[in-house]
Motif scaffolding. Structure first.
Motif, PDB file in Angstrom:
ATOM      1  N   THR A  63       0.839  -1.186   0.000  1.00 50.51           N
ATOM      2  CA  THR A  63       0.000   0.000   0.000  1.00 50.51           C
ATOM      3  C   THR A  63       0.879   1.242   0.000  1.00 50.51           C
ATOM      4  OG1 THR A  63      -1.569  -1.237   1.330  1.00 50.51           O
ATOM      5  CG2 THR A  63      -1.855   1.150   1.260  1.00 50.51           C
ATOM      6  N   LEU A  64       0.479   2.246  -0.773  1.00 49.26           N
ATOM      7  CA  LEU A  64       1.215   3.502  -0.792  1.00 49.26           C
ATOM      8  C   LEU A  64       0.768   4.371   0.371  1.00 49.26           C
ATOM      9  CD1 LEU A  64       1.090   4.329  -4.605  1.00 49.26           C
ATOM     10  CD2 LEU A  64       2.939   3.265  -3.324  1.00 49.26           C
ATOM     11  N   HIS A  65       1.741   5.010   1.021  1.00 49.53           N
ATOM     12  CA  HIS A  65       1.450   5.916   2.119  1.00 49.53           C
ATOM     13  C   HIS A  65       1.876   7.318   1.732  1.00 49.53           C
ATOM     14  CE1 HIS A  65       0.657   2.572   4.852  1.00 49.53           C
ATOM     15  NE2 HIS A  65       1.697   1.987   4.295  1.00 49.53           N
ATOM     16  N   GLN A  66       1.110   8.278   2.116  1.00 45.86           N
ATOM     17  CA  GLN A  66       1.462   9.677   1.867  1.00 45.86           C
ATOM     18  C   GLN A  66       2.587  10.071   2.819  1.00 45.86           C
ATOM     19  OE1 GLN A  66       0.094  11.628  -0.541  1.00 45.86           O
ATOM     20  NE2 GLN A  66       1.615  13.172  -0.029  1.00 45.86           N
ATOM     21  N   ALA A  67       3.710  10.499   2.273  1.00 46.70           N
ATOM     22  CA  ALA A  67       4.841  10.906   3.111  1.00 46.70           C
ATOM     23  C   ALA A  67       4.595  12.300   3.667  1.00 46.70           C
ATOM     24  CB  ALA A  67       6.125  10.891   2.299  1.00 46.70           C
ATOM     25  N   SER A  68       4.939  12.461   4.927  1.00 45.05           N
ATOM     26  CA  SER A  68       4.843  13.779   5.543  1.00 45.05           C
ATOM     27  C   SER A  68       6.050  14.598   5.136  1.00 45.05           C
ATOM     28  CB  SER A  68       4.810  13.633   7.064  1.00 45.05           C
ATOM     29  OG  SER A  68       5.061  14.879   7.663  1.00 45.05           O
ATOM     30  N   PRO A  69       5.853  15.831   4.713  1.00 42.40           N
ATOM     31  CA  PRO A  69       7.006  16.640   4.305  1.00 42.40           C
ATOM     32  C   PRO A  69       7.805  17.171   5.493  1.00 42.40           C
ATOM     33  CG  PRO A  69       4.999  17.921   4.088  1.00 42.40           C
ATOM     34  CD  PRO A  69       4.590  16.520   4.482  1.00 42.40           C
ATOM     35  N   GLU A  70       7.284  17.069   6.706  1.00 41.41           N
ATOM     36  CA  GLU A  70       7.958  17.691   7.853  1.00 41.41           C
ATOM     37  C   GLU A  70       9.366  17.136   8.086  1.00 41.41           C
ATOM     38  OE1 GLU A  70       5.498  17.533  11.292  1.00 41.41           O
ATOM     39  OE2 GLU A  70       4.225  19.159  10.593  1.00 41.41           O
ATOM     40  N   SER A  71       9.525  15.807   8.027  1.00 38.66           N
ATOM     41  CA  SER A  71      10.854  15.239   8.257  1.00 38.66           C
ATOM     42  C   SER A  71      11.824  15.620   7.149  1.00 38.66           C
ATOM     43  CB  SER A  71      10.767  13.721   8.379  1.00 38.66           C
ATOM     44  OG  SER A  71      10.025  13.366   9.515  1.00 38.66           O
ATOM     45  N   ALA A  72      11.337  15.634   5.899  1.00 31.19           N
ATOM     46  CA  ALA A  72      12.211  16.042   4.784  1.00 31.19           C
ATOM     47  C   ALA A  72      12.629  17.492   4.948  1.00 31.19           C
ATOM     48  CB  ALA A  72      11.494  15.829   3.456  1.00 31.19           C
ATOM     49  N   LEU A  73      11.693  18.354   5.329  1.00 30.12           N
ATOM     50  CA  LEU A  73      12.017  19.763   5.552  1.00 30.12           C
ATOM     51  C   LEU A  73      12.980  19.927   6.722  1.00 30.12           C
ATOM     52  CD1 LEU A  73       8.481  21.313   4.989  1.00 30.12           C
ATOM     53  CD2 LEU A  73      10.462  21.517   3.483  1.00 30.12           C
ATOM     54  N   GLN A  74      12.786  19.112   7.747  1.00 28.95           N
ATOM     55  CA  GLN A  74      13.676  19.178   8.904  1.00 28.95           C
ATOM     56  C   GLN A  74      15.101  18.789   8.503  1.00 28.95           C
ATOM     57  OE1 GLN A  74      12.747  16.418  12.043  1.00 28.95           O
ATOM     58  NE2 GLN A  74      13.653  17.731  13.593  1.00 28.95           N
ATOM     59  N   LEU A  75      15.238  17.708   7.711  1.00 26.15           N
ATOM     60  CA  LEU A  75      16.567  17.292   7.257  1.00 26.15           C
ATOM     61  C   LEU A  75      17.188  18.371   6.373  1.00 26.15           C
ATOM     62  CD1 LEU A  75      18.847  15.267   7.019  1.00 26.15           C
ATOM     63  CD2 LEU A  75      17.573  14.144   5.182  1.00 26.15           C
ATOM     64  N   LEU A  76      16.391  18.947   5.479  1.00 20.37           N
ATOM     65  CA  LEU A  76      16.910  20.025   4.633  1.00 20.37           C
ATOM     66  C   LEU A  76      17.385  21.200   5.487  1.00 20.37           C
ATOM     67  CD1 LEU A  76      17.358  20.708   1.670  1.00 20.37           C
ATOM     68  CD2 LEU A  76      15.061  21.678   1.620  1.00 20.37           C
ATOM     69  N   GLY A  77      16.642  21.511   6.531  1.00 15.60           N
ATOM     70  CA  GLY A  77      17.047  22.583   7.441  1.00 15.60           C
ATOM     71  C   GLY A  77      18.354  22.259   8.155  1.00 15.60           C
ATOM     72  N   LEU A  78      18.531  20.997   8.564  1.00 18.81           N
ATOM     73  CA  LEU A  78      19.776  20.596   9.223  1.00 18.81           C
ATOM     74  C   LEU A  78      20.956  20.669   8.255  1.00 18.81           C
ATOM     75  CD1 LEU A  78      18.383  17.552  11.235  1.00 18.81           C
ATOM     76  CD2 LEU A  78      19.222  19.703  12.198  1.00 18.81           C
TER      77      LEU A  78
END
Length: 192
Positions: A63-78
């Motif tokens: 099943t496909l799950h919608q990924a939350s952008p928050e963790s990706a944005l957090q990593l980009l910020g780091l």
């Protein structure tokens, strides 16, 4: 400049794009490794000698799950905070010398590496050394091991390990408060 002779800016852009593409695509990484080693491109075998493609092991449908952008944005910020990655990629570097760009790339690399090691525990998917012969038994994890080359028939498969793969065994991203806006990966700076 032509496609066969890209400019310095074109080569840097290609290097960064390729860096992220290699991380996400083991088959591409194996192809680039072959090119760097000067190995010839593997030739596809004649189709008449092989079993139907349906015999190839396919990953289970999930099943496909919608990924939350928050963790990706957090990593980009780091990565921005430690390596100034976004600043580097968004900078127009055409006017800088190769030495300046190389020095900046060294700092970006160091910061990116520090960020990865601080927030993730990385382990190879396979324990063998790259270049060793490996055998994949029936039921191997197709999500963790990507087959390339002449993939036909049923396991066990034998082949050369071209990349050990990476698995994250632990993630240590900081907790986010409700008031934190993860879309701000670097605040604007105003000196008074």
């Amino acid at each position: 400049m032509t496609d066969s002779n890209p400019s310095l800016l074109g080569r840097i852009s290609l290097a960064f794009g390729t860096f992220f593409a290699i991380i996400g695509n083991a088959e591409l990484a194996a192809g680039i490794r072959r090119l760097r080693a000067g190995a010839p491109e593997p030739k596809p075998a004649p189709a008449a000698e092989h079993e139907p493609a349906a015999a190839v092991v396919a990953p289970a449908v999930s099943t496909l799950h919608q990924a939350s952008p928050e963790s990706a944005l957090q990593l980009l910020g780091l990565l921005q905070r430690e390596a100034r990655l976004v600043d580097f990629v968004e900078e127009d570097i055409a006017a800088y010398s190769d030495a300046d760009i190389g020095a900046a790339a060294r700092l970006v690399h160091e910061g990116c590496r520090k960020t990865l090691r601080e927030h993730f525990s990385l382990q190879p998917v396979r324990a063998e050394s790259e270049g060793e012969r490996v055998t994949l038994a029936a039921g191997f994890d197709a999500a963790a091991i990507r087959l390339s080359g002449n993939v036909v028939g049923q396991p066990p498969f034998s082949g050369q390990l071209t990349h050990r793969g990476w698995r994250v065994s632990d993630t240590r991203l900081p907790s986010l408060s409700d008031s934190h806006d993860p879309s701000i990966i670097a605040p604007a700076e105003v000196e008074l």
